[in-house]
Design an enzyme around this catalytic site. Structure first.
Site, PDB file in Angstrom:
ATOM      1  N   ASP A 212      81.795  33.090  63.594  1.00  0.00           N
ATOM      2  CA  ASP A 212      81.351  32.779  62.229  1.00  0.00           C
ATOM      3  C   ASP A 212      80.093  33.592  61.919  1.00  0.00           C
ATOM      4  OD1 ASP A 212      80.809  31.609  59.809  1.00  0.00           O
ATOM      5  OD2 ASP A 212      80.891  29.549  60.536  1.00  0.00           O
ATOM      6  N   ASP A 213      80.167  34.467  60.941  1.00  0.00           N
ATOM      7  CA  ASP A 213      79.022  35.278  60.502  1.00  0.00           C
ATOM      8  C   ASP A 213      78.615  36.363  61.500  1.00  0.00           C
ATOM      9  OD1 ASP A 213      78.985  33.576  58.345  1.00  0.00           O
ATOM     10  OD2 ASP A 213      76.900  32.938  58.560  1.00  0.00           O
TER      11      ASP A 213
ATOM     12  N   CYS B 121      82.597  32.510  54.163  1.00  0.00           N
ATOM     13  CA  CYS B 121      83.505  31.789  55.067  1.00  0.00           C
ATOM     14  C   CYS B 121      84.849  31.367  54.480  1.00  0.00           C
ATOM     15  CB  CYS B 121      82.797  30.534  55.575  1.00  0.00           C
ATOM     16  SG  CYS B 121      81.281  30.830  56.471  1.00  0.00           S
TER      17      CYS B 121
ATOM     18  N   HIS C 241      87.025  24.376  57.188  1.00  0.00           N
ATOM     19  CA  HIS C 241      86.427  24.810  55.923  1.00  0.00           C
ATOM     20  C   HIS C 241      87.419  24.940  54.777  1.00  0.00           C
ATOM     21  CE1 HIS C 241      82.434  26.955  54.723  1.00  0.00           C
ATOM     22  NE2 HIS C 241      82.378  25.643  54.637  1.00  0.00           N
TER      23      HIS C 241
ATOM     24  N   ASN D  64      83.191  36.961  58.383  1.00  0.00           N
ATOM     25  CA  ASN D  64      82.532  37.789  57.353  1.00  0.00           C
ATOM     26  C   ASN D  64      81.424  38.578  58.024  1.00  0.00           C
ATOM     27  OD1 ASN D  64      81.551  34.630  56.579  1.00  0.00           O
ATOM     28  ND2 ASN D  64      79.941  36.067  57.144  1.00  0.00           N
TER      29      ASN D  64
HETATM   30 CA   LIG Z   1      81.006  32.740  57.866  1.00  0.00          CA
END
Ligand SMILES: [Ca+2]
Length: 565
Positions: free
Chosen positions: A127-128, A166, A234, A367
């Site tokens: 994530d990220d 996200c 999410h 992302n």
């Molecule tokens: Ca993210």
């Protein structure tokens, strides 16, 4: 009997023996066959760059096609059969022989049961995590030995793109559809940022994946896969939107923190356990319980998303390490190290169970990394890493926000240490996994294209020649500053055209020459810009993409939020 016929028949017993080996897959054979057909269909100049084809165009074989010592012959797969077919083909049987042998091979595989030919699929997503946040993607500070090893055994996709944040990436991965079809453009409502003083009113945002979309998990389940998901969802966490209602046999959704985290359903875990370790425990347990049948494991980590918390022993490892390339945060490095440990444990489990050769293992991020904003004049946007040489970061539609690492390891099919530079995007993953699994297509439109030809041969051509993004909203960067304003884009080969919707401004970049998007060529190359813009507009029309509407700054507040609803 003719000589060629005797020689061909003499090879058949050997072929039959090969078919009994574990690791054999008709699907791999078909992919190799298809790869040969794809290459035959490419332009002469493309062919000249590729290794010379053999026979039908099947690629030359090399050492990786041989059974490995430690694999007990499990590395055997389709390409070995293809070689035998080629030898028979060399005796002049040509297409008739191939058809006959494919028939025999299919029958033999059917006799061994459908499970034998379906590869397991594991999709691990950080994530990220930024495009340069892995050692194998350029970092000189972060350490990712396990993911680096995965890349050395598989293929790196160097121009793979997800959304700018996200939720829309996850919606595209799960549905196979671009954002205008799902309505999931960002996280939260459009009112998360104060757009009222801006020229445009954003399109309303959908925060849950619509219930009428069949997820990739549902389609794989229909194809006989056991399906499990552990981590960040999410796409609507409660009741009907929970992944257990969206095609996953079992799912634990994690929320909120890296220590003292919550899960849905509620799950006990040792006090002080780190979330990445908890999720990996669940993933390894899932693999062990389903190792005898094909399975799909989706492991979307919360790491390396804020809050930036990590295990102290890993922080200590980095705290005195010299910074490099804008990478300097020891806690963030420790979070990456935990994700890397997770990948290592999954790889080790596959090795222990003898599953590595028949498992497609994918690693990526949702992302771009959080950083690179200061160079954009966004001093209040913060940042924990740097995506340089890419421009900007998470929340932006420049490459730093959307380009992510993507690694695929499928032994025998993906060439070890190979790289692919073809632009690819989130909606391609759904049809790719359908093809690898032989799963049925859903009734809904799929916007992407299977990447299977690229996995066989990084230089293969896809049918489509452009990817798209449409973001009709705002993402803030401190009061009065924006990581992005409404924008659409098209990328075709080396060229990327962005249309900023507030004023229709066009930006044109050649990503091969200018990966940092520093030189806007729209004025210098008006014909190129015009052509790409026309294609972008045609795509928006075809997909019926909703556009942001004009905002009246003098209207009363109620009227502003009610516009367009
Ligand atoms: Ca993210």
């Amino acid at each position: 009997m003719a000589t060629w016929r005797r020689k061909a028949l003499a090879l058949l017993p050997d072929l039959r023996r090969d078919l009994q080996r574990p690791g054999f897959s008709v699907r791999k054979l078909r992919l190799c066959w298809r790869e040969g057909r794809t290459r035959r269909g490419t332009a002469p100049r493309e062919r000249a760059r590729s290794p010379p084809p053999i026979g039908f165009g099947i690629r030359p074989l090399d050492a990786r096609d041989e059974p490995t010592d430690n694999g007990g012959g499990e590395a055997f797969a389709a390409s070995r059969i293809v070689r035998k077919i080629y030898r028979i083909q060399g005796y002049a049987i040509m297409k008739t022989a191939f058809t006959l042998l494919l028939f025999i091979v299919t029958l033999a595989a059917a006799a061994r049961g459908p499970a034998a030919e379906k590869p397991n699929i594991i999709f691990i997503m950080a994530d990220d995590l930024g495009d340069t946040d892995l050692a194998c993607f350029g970092s000189k500070y972060y350490e990712t030995p396990n993911i680096d090893r995965l890349a050395s055994q598989g293929m790196k996709l160097l121009s793979h793109h997800h959304c700018q944040n996200c939720a829309p990436t996850r919606a595209a991965l799960m549905s196979g559809q671009y954002a205008p079809r799902t309505g999931v453009y960002t996280v939260g409502s459009i009112d998360r940022f104060d757009w009222r003083q801006r020229p445009l009113r954003p399109v309303d945002n959908v925060t849950k994946l619509p219930l009428d979309r069949a997820t990739i998990a549902r389609q794989l389940k229909r194809a006989g896969y056991a399906t499990g998901m552990f981590g960040k969802w999410h796409l609507g966490g409660m009741r009907r939107y929970h992944p257990e209602k969206r095609g996953f046999d079992e799912a634990i959704v994690s929320q909120g923190a890296h220590f003292d985290f919550a899960t849905n359903p509620k799950t006990d875990y040792p006090k002080g356990q780190y979330l990445a370790d908890f999720l990996t425990d669940r993933a390894v347990d899932f693999i062990r319980r389903h190792h005898e049948h094909p399975f799909f494991l989706y492991l979307p980590h919360f790491g390396v998303h804020s809050p930036h918390h990590a295990k102290q022993e890993l922080i200590d490892k980095f705290k005195d390490k010299p910074a490099a390339g804008g990478h300097s945060n020891a806690t963030y490095a420790a979070m990456i190290a935990s994700v890397d440990e997770s990948v290592g444990r999954v790889m080790q489990t596959l090795d222990e169970l003898g599953l590595a050769d028949n498992t497609v293992l994918i690693f990526t991020s949702d992302n771009g990394g959080v950083g690179g904003y200061a160079r954009e004049g966004l001093k209040k946007a913060g940042g924990v890493t740097d995506n340089a040489p890419l421009r900007s970061g998470k929340g932006s539609l420049y490459e730093g926000g959307t380009r992510v690492p993507f690694i695929v390891r499928w032994p025998v099919v993906t060439k070890p240490g190979s790289v692919c530079e073809t632009p690819t995007i989130h909606v391609d993953i759904y049809p790719t996994l359908l093809e690898l699994a032989g799963a049925p297509r859903p009734e809904q439109t799929l916007d992407g294209e299977s990447l299977a030809p690229l996995l066989c041969d990084a230089s293969a051509r896809l049918r489509r020649d452009a990817i798209f993004q449409h973001f009709p909203g705002y993402l803030g960067a401190g009061r009065g500053f924006w990581r992005t304003t409404p924008v659409s884009l098209i990328q075709s080969g080396d060229w990327k055209l962005m249309e900023f919707l507030e004023d229709g401004r066009l930006e044109l970049y050649n990503l091969r020459d200018d990966i940092g998007e520093t030189k806007n060529l729209a004025t210098e190359m008006p014909d190129k810009a015009k052509n790409l813009h026309a294609r972008l507009v045609a795509w928006r029309t075809q997909i019926n993409a909703p556009m942001p509407t004009k905002n009246d700054p003098n209207a009363p507040p109620d009227a502003k939020t009610a516009q367009g609803r």
